[in-house]
Motif scaffolding. Structure first.
Motif: not given
Length: 193
Positions: A181-185
């Motif tokens: 999720l951090r990478l997507v954000n």
């Protein structure tokens, strides 16, 4: 003497050509006659393609022409190379931001696999991680914690080995999902979101 030299040279050259020709033919025939073990349906952007993807020797062979046509891409065959081009442009971001990011907790540089993916796909991925991975896993973890409290009230020294193992598995899933999720954000931020 020269005639024999030419004759022997001709035979040697003929043998080399004949051998290399059969080796090349063996490479070309590698899939010919092989058994198709399955046919998979190909869906592009929610639309099922008429062409199937055959599975041969455990390898799925996607119908490149049908997929490129469904995506509106241009496919050109040039010799032994298939060139596929689209009209989509990748957002212009400096190489520093595109290829790597700084992991603040460890200080190491890692590659963000989500850079260059469309905003729509990133938003769908973000929703999937939040709703299909994080939410049910956190709920399951909380349920196990509640069960542990109930067990502790009933038994004096309960064996919680299996339960603690399952908790650790949930913690690992949550950790991985939060990193995804951090990478997507981060990729969404690079697109200007």
């Amino acid at each position: 003497m020269k005639k024999w030299t030419y004759l022997v040279s001709g035979i040697l050259i003929g043998a080399v050509v004949a051998t290399s020709g059969s080796a090349a033919a063996a490479q070309i025939k590698s899939l010919i006659g092989q058994k198709v073990s399955a046919e998979l349906t190909v869906v592009v952007n929610g639309k099922e393609l008429p062409n199937k993807a055959p599975v041969i020797n455990g390898v799925t062979n996607a119908p490149v022409r049908a997929i490129s046509d469904a995506l509106g891409a241009d496919l050109q065959l040039e010799g032994k190379v298939i060139n596929i081009t689209t009209n989509e442009t990748v957002p212009s971001v400096s190489n520093e931001n595109t290829n790597s990011n700084q992991n603040s907790s460890s200080g190491s540089t890692t590659t963000n696999k989500y850079f260059g993916i469309s905003e729509k796909t990133l938003l769908e991925l973000k929703e999937s991680i939040e709703n299909n991975t994080l939410k049910p896993t956190i709920e399951g973890r909380n349920q196990i914690l509640a069960e542990i409290e109930t067990i502790k009230k009933i038994w004096d020294n309960p064996d919680l080995t299996k339960i603690n193992k399952q908790l650790a598995e949930y913690d690992e899933i949550i950790k991985n999902a939060e990193e995804e999720l951090r990478l997507v954000n981060e990729a969404l931020e690079a697109l200007g979101k």
